[in-house]
Design an enzyme around this catalytic site. Structure first.
Site, PDB file in Angstrom:
ATOM      1  N   SER A 133      36.071  76.892   7.965  1.00  0.00           N
ATOM      2  CA  SER A 133      35.488  75.723   7.095  1.00  0.00           C
ATOM      3  C   SER A 133      34.894  76.425   5.704  1.00  0.00           C
ATOM      4  CB  SER A 133      35.112  74.841   8.254  1.00  0.00           C
ATOM      5  OG  SER A 133      35.417  73.359   7.114  1.00  0.00           O
ATOM      6  N   ASP A 161      40.107  78.995  10.186  1.00  0.00           N
ATOM      7  CA  ASP A 161      40.164  77.593   9.239  1.00  0.00           C
ATOM      8  C   ASP A 161      39.728  77.189   8.385  1.00  0.00           C
ATOM      9  OD1 ASP A 161      42.271  75.721   9.678  1.00  0.00           O
ATOM     10  OD2 ASP A 161      41.083  74.274  10.619  1.00  0.00           O
ATOM     11  N   HIS A 237      39.982  71.321  14.436  1.00  0.00           N
ATOM     12  CA  HIS A 237      39.281  72.354  12.805  1.00  0.00           C
ATOM     13  C   HIS A 237      37.957  72.727  14.159  1.00  0.00           C
ATOM     14  CE1 HIS A 237      37.930  73.408   9.277  1.00  0.00           C
ATOM     15  NE2 HIS A 237      36.335  72.224   9.289  1.00  0.00           N
TER      16      HIS A 237
END
Length: 312
Positions: A133, A161, A237
């Protein structure tokens, strides 16, 4: 080892490796001659040997402990994983995270051995950098020498991600994406792993956790060869986190992002593909990575892949 088929090699990376592991929580004020600049979570083999390193950056407002199962999975295949807790509260600017990750990396050669068993040796010539992230953005920024540089050289870069902001045109500082194809001058192999559900809203009150325009797709478009790209269908996610993430922050990981049915398949795939990528580019053994490329749609994979792309 040479007698193993590609299918066997491929399957093995999704399961625990041959090493038993220990995971150690280290506070920044620990009493060693050279304490770490940030609290750490270190996953390592318990058997003796010299092992490559992975420096792993957590996602926005997450705890490094939320990745314990993933980190131990990677460590069981013969890697030492160092996951700093970069902050507990942070605003939109990630400059301090980039600098903190650099400080931890620079500390490795001075202080890591004090925290390892005597029989476990770090191979400081084989260091990979990864992040999830916003931690993926942090890792790309550090590899691009934004804000700071490191004394150790990274051999590979992994974005799990990765996210560079709220939406295209709403990047958080310092921006990483340039929207110029193949513009990243990284000088190392790169892997990007994306989630198919990351760009889908969980509810109308919150934006997607990995919005289009600033997510994995955009990061990969700017990579140069060698690079590989996997997008996992039907998983979200944060589906590579531990099955149980405690506390208020842990509970929010189940309600802010669109999720798959369970976390284990995504976590197994992410762990496996990270292992395969590091074996390919830190140890020179590309069999597992090529097996994933060749067998992306069969039953050996714990997930279904939406996208698979290689720049070689």
């Amino acid at each position: 080892m040479s007698s193993l088929t590609s299918s066997t090699v491929n399957s093995n990376v999704y399961e625990s490796g041959k090493y038993s592991t220990v995971i150690q929580k280290v506070e920044a004020e620990t009493r060693i001659p050279v304490p770490p600049p940030k609290p750490l979570l270190i996953a390592m083999p318990s058997e003796g040997g010299e092992f490559p390193l992975l420096v792993f950056s957590h996602g926005y407002l997450l705890y490094n402990s939320f990745y314990s199962q993933l980190l131990q999975h990677v460590a069981s295949h013969g890697f030492i994983v160092i996951a700093p807790q970069l902050y507990t509260v942070a605003g939109p600017d990630s400059s301090d995270e980039i600098k903190s990750t650099a400080q931890v990396t620079n500390w490795l050669s001075k202080g890591l051995q004090y925290l390892l068993p005597q029989q476990v040796k770090p191979n400081l010539s084989k260091v990979a950098l990864a992040g999830h992230s916003r931690g993926g953005k942090t890792s790309f920024a550090l590899a691009l020498s934004k804000e700071t540089i490191t004394t150790l050289k990274f051999s590979a870069l992994i974005g799990i991600d990765p996210v560079d902001g709220m939406d295209k045109g709403k990047q958080t500082p310092p921006p990483v994406l340039t929207y110029v194809p193949h513009s990243f001058d990284l000088g190392m192999p790169v892997m990007v792993v994306g989630s198919g559900l990351g760009e889908v809203k969980r509810n109308p009150l919150f934006p997607p956790c990995a919005p289009k325009g600033v997510n994995h797709e955009d990061f990969f478009k700017e990579c140069r060869e060698p690079a590989c790209y996997f997008v996992v269908k039907d998983y979200g996610h944060v589906d590579m986190l531990d099955d149980e993430t405690k506390g208020i922050r842990g509970k929010t990981t189940y309600c802010l992002c669109k999720n798959g049915k369970t976390r284990e398949p995504m976590r197994k795939f992410v762990g496996g593909v990270v292992i395969a990528f590091m074996k390919a580019y830190l140890e020179g053994d590309k069999r597992s990575l090529m097996a994933i490329r060749e067998r992306s749609s069969d039953g050996d994979l714990p997930v279904e892949l939406k996208t698979i792309e290689f720049l070689l």
